[in-house]
Design a protein around this motif. Structure first.
Motif, PDB file in Angstrom:
ATOM      1  N   GLN A 170       0.970  -1.200   0.107  1.00  0.00           N
ATOM      2  CA  GLN A 170       0.004  -0.114   0.048  1.00  0.00           C
ATOM      3  C   GLN A 170       0.828   1.494  -0.015  1.00  0.00           C
ATOM      4  OE1 GLN A 170      -3.057  -0.090  -0.566  1.00  0.00           O
ATOM      5  NE2 GLN A 170      -3.604  -2.236  -0.039  1.00  0.00           N
ATOM      6  N   PRO A 171       0.485   2.256  -0.682  1.00  0.00           N
ATOM      7  CA  PRO A 171       1.319   3.591  -0.645  1.00  0.00           C
ATOM      8  C   PRO A 171       1.425   4.135   0.545  1.00  0.00           C
ATOM      9  CG  PRO A 171      -0.843   4.180  -1.685  1.00  0.00           C
ATOM     10  CD  PRO A 171      -0.632   2.515  -1.540  1.00  0.00           C
ATOM     11  N   LEU A 172       2.772   4.707   0.809  1.00  0.00           N
ATOM     12  CA  LEU A 172       2.790   5.546   2.035  1.00  0.00           C
ATOM     13  C   LEU A 172       2.217   6.828   2.265  1.00  0.00           C
ATOM     14  CD1 LEU A 172       4.290   4.893   4.954  1.00  0.00           C
ATOM     15  CD2 LEU A 172       6.371   6.033   3.954  1.00  0.00           C
ATOM     16  N   TYR A 173       2.213   7.539   1.133  1.00  0.00           N
ATOM     17  CA  TYR A 173       1.630   8.823   1.078  1.00  0.00           C
ATOM     18  C   TYR A 173       0.792   8.626  -0.043  1.00  0.00           C
ATOM     19  CZ  TYR A 173       6.141   9.532   3.509  1.00  0.00           C
ATOM     20  OH  TYR A 173       6.998   9.609   4.402  1.00  0.00           O
ATOM     21  N   CYS A 178       7.369   7.588  -1.884  1.00  0.00           N
ATOM     22  CA  CYS A 178       8.334   7.364  -0.616  1.00  0.00           C
ATOM     23  C   CYS A 178       9.637   7.555  -0.918  1.00  0.00           C
ATOM     24  CB  CYS A 178       7.704   6.101   0.028  1.00  0.00           C
ATOM     25  SG  CYS A 178       8.420   4.773  -0.830  1.00  0.00           S
ATOM     26  N   LEU A 179      10.496   7.173   0.160  1.00  0.00           N
ATOM     27  CA  LEU A 179      11.824   7.288  -0.080  1.00  0.00           C
ATOM     28  C   LEU A 179      12.611   6.247  -1.155  1.00  0.00           C
ATOM     29  CD1 LEU A 179      14.820   8.476   0.729  1.00  0.00           C
ATOM     30  CD2 LEU A 179      14.652   6.610   2.455  1.00  0.00           C
ATOM     31  N   ASN A 180      11.819   5.080  -1.383  1.00  0.00           N
ATOM     32  CA  ASN A 180      12.098   4.033  -2.295  1.00  0.00           C
ATOM     33  C   ASN A 180      12.281   4.659  -3.543  1.00  0.00           C
ATOM     34  OD1 ASN A 180      12.502   1.619  -0.685  1.00  0.00           O
ATOM     35  ND2 ASN A 180       9.987   1.792  -0.388  1.00  0.00           N
ATOM     36  N   TYR A 181      11.481   5.592  -4.020  1.00  0.00           N
ATOM     37  CA  TYR A 181      11.481   6.093  -5.535  1.00  0.00           C
ATOM     38  C   TYR A 181      12.737   6.945  -5.613  1.00  0.00           C
ATOM     39  CZ  TYR A 181      10.274   9.010  -9.353  1.00  0.00           C
ATOM     40  OH  TYR A 181      10.441   9.885 -10.308  1.00  0.00           O
TER      41      TYR A 181
END
Length: 625
Positions: A170-173, A178-181
């Motif tokens: 599920q998306p964090l924001y 998120c930071l992974n991107y």
């Protein structure tokens, strides 16, 4: 009420059985077994339909417990004649995939080994490890089952570092990645920063790894790297170079390899015990071991077991996954038919060999040795379960060992979100595919007022009412695979009495053996007995009941927490005028969180299916008074 001839099992109607068997042709084809509800319960193939189908009903025939149970339920037999055996094999594979019959099961325990699933049916495919293989969609693909779960997880983690893939379920924001991107681990799937077509190309590379086509993938990436370097796209070339290095490190740690071997081959062998057989299938690609699959089968003719494993293994495989050479430990009864079918699917010759000497025979010996170790471990587990079942049967004075045991428990907080669980142990092992969950509907069980006795009575009534109906109509209990040999209730004398009363009303008290297990002192109560059984809490039979009770409790509590969480998520939405249950579900499915809904603009809210501009404005006004 007398059952009609078509709903009566063939074994109980010898005349109709003999007439049906006489109609069968001596030609190749596929046969379909149906039960009293006209549901297909088994699909098989044969070179000679008449002889194969007659073998199920031959007096004195030694059938496995699974097949024996199936034969007692057969009410009708259909068949489809084909021109060749290869056509019968292909037709059987398609029909099994289409109907998924209950008794077409090779693995005794489908939770034993994990699979890797790729959901190609979705716009952005997900990749995850699961122990439950179920066809969510025809386009979804399962790879496995993998014997070494740790190695599978390590490979999957390394693949996620090599290729930019979605890292979170599920998306964090809501409105930004998120930071992974930012660090290049994720391409920004949650914000649609990559097109579905480009993301699918990345997932296709991952699929090649689990198809055993790593060498082919490295060669493809090498060409792409050279092309990028020639066109001065040095950053892209560097990323591809790092992916190649990661893939090479993935295969560098292989312990089994054959020098100068470019043939794609599978090696299959088994170790057979008295009641079961463990099968291992090693996948070797470009001379290296890339996968090890495991299967468990009932006892039988060794060549037939291997053939059935290969048929089921390759039924759902893509043509590129089928090897050009298959090494088998024993001669297959229909090896030429299987080879012809695989060659037709792969559009290239596939050979099946039973090696007797040199390197290939040593490979068979290595695979058989691994199967032997797995069989030894399985038999130790079976011996332990058998000892516990035997002790329990003696303790409860059962006529025979309990094959299927069911455990029930209730979970709630002062009556709110009351639920019940039904867990099933088959031969002492959890069979999670048969678990069930119940929401308590009793009108007096509400928030602030609980009634475990009434809740258990309701659940037992819902569980056994269909069986009671069949008994009233036919005058007997029709044997079926879901009839329990023992029912265990989590609780004391009060809970047991409530369940006994329901079974008495259903006229099933003499057919269903029921006990209760109290938590505090691990006491076992029987119907009509005021005192618990004299037992030792550490004896094997009591420990088995405790495992069943603890599993029922765990399953009930997890479902209760899920229901409570969903209610709390919906509680504020229920106060919004015009927002019914279905629209609440749409909102939560779209935004994944109540917090995201509260900060969404009217325009963003209106994008949800079923939420028009007027309702979107009402929702926005509720959160922004």
């Amino acid at each position: 009420m007398v059952p009609s001839p078509q709903t009566l099992p063939l074994l109980k109607d010898p005349e109709r059985l003999e007439n049906r068997l006489r109609e069968l042709p001596s030609q190749p084809g596929v046969y379909l077994m149906r039960d009293s509800a006209e549901t297909i319960i088994y699909i098989g193939k044969s070179k000679q339909l008449r002889s194969r189908i007659r073998s199920y009903f031959r007096p004195g025939q030694q059938l496995s417990p699974r097949i024996s149970l199936m034969v007692r339920q057969i009410c009708d037999i259909e068949f489809i004649v084909t021109d060749t055996e290869a056509e019968a094999l292909a037709l059987e594979a398609n029909l099994i995939k289409q109907h998924d019959p209950h008794f077409n099961v090779l693995l005794k325990d489908d939770k034993k080994y994990p699979f890797l699933c790729i959901t190609w049916s979705e716009e952005y495919p997900r990749i995850f490890i699961t122990r439950k293989r179920q066809m969510r969609h025809a386009k979804d693909r399962y790879y496995g089952p993998y014997v070494d779960a740790g190695q599978l997880r390590n490979t999957w983690q390394l693949v996620k570092r090599i290729f930019p893939l979605r890292q979170r379920p599920q998306p964090l924001y809501k409105d930004r990645p998120c930071l992974n991107y930012d660090i290049g681990r994720c391409p920004g799937v949650c914000q649609n920063l990559i097109s579905p077509e480009d993301y699918r190309q990345t997932v296709q590379k991952v699929a090649m790894v689990f198809q055993g086509r790593t060498t082919e993938l490295v060669a493809t990436l090498t060409k792409q790297m050279e092309t990028a370097a020639e066109s001065l796209q040095f950053e892209l070339a560097a990323r591809i170079r790092d992916q190649i290095a990661g893939l090479q490190s993935l295969t560098a740690s292989q312990k089994v390899s054959l020098p100068d071997d470019t043939i794609s081959r599978d090696i299959i062998a088994l170790a057979a015990g008295k009641d079961s057989a463990c099968i291992q299938l090693f996948q070797m690609r470009a001379g290296q071991l890339v996968g090890r699959l495991g299967f468990v089968s009932g006892a039988g003719e060794l060549g037939e077991i291997l053939q059935r494993v290969l048929e089921e293994c390759y039924q759902t495989a893509e043509p590129v996954e089928i090897p050009t050479e298959i090494l088998v430990q024993h001669e297959l009864p229909d090896g030429d038919i299987l080879a012809a079918w695989l060659s037709q699917r792969k559009e290239r010759k596939v050979t099946i060999i039973t090696p007797q000497r040199q390197t290939k025979a040593e490979l068979i010996e290595m695979v058989a040795k691994n199967a032997g170790y797995e069989l030894e471990r399985l038999e130790k587990q079976q011996d332990s379960n058998y000892a516990a079942l035997q002790d329990l049967a003696e303790l409860l004075d059962l006529p025979e060992l309990p094959h299927r045991m069911e455990g029930y428990d209730i979970s709630h907080i002062q009556g709110s979100d009351a639920v019940a669980s039904q867990v099933v142990f088959v031969d002492g092992i959890p069979a999670k595919q048969h678990y069930r969950r119940y929401k308590i509907r009793h009108p007096e069980v509400t928030s602030g007022h609980s009634d475990d006795f009434a809740s258990l009575a309701e659940v037992i009534g819902r569980r056994f009412r269909d069986i009671a109906k069949i008994k009233r109509e036919s005058g007997q209990i029709i044997p079926s695979q879901d009839m329990p040999d023992l029912v265990m209730i989590d609780g004391g004398k009060g809970q047991l009495s409530a369940v006994v009363e329901v079974l008495r009303e259903l006229e099933l008290l003499s057919d269903v053996r029921v006990v209760s297990l109290a938590k505090q002192r691990e006491e076992i109560f029987l119907p009509g007995e005021s005192l618990p059984l004299a037992t030792d809490a550490e004896q094997p039979g009591v420990q088995l009941l405790r495992r069943l009770r603890d599993e029922a409790h765990r399953f009930a509590v997890s479902f209760h927490r899920q229901q409570r969480t969903e209610r709390m998520r919906r509680s504020r939405l229920e106060d919004i005028p015009g927002l019914g249950f279905e629209r609440q579900k749409q909102l939560l499915a779209h935004f994944h969180s109540l917090d995201y809904i509260s900060i969404a603009t009217p325009e963003q809210l209106a994008q949800v299916p079923g939420i028009g501009p007027k309702l979107a404005q009402q929702i926005y006004a509720y959160f922004h008074p």
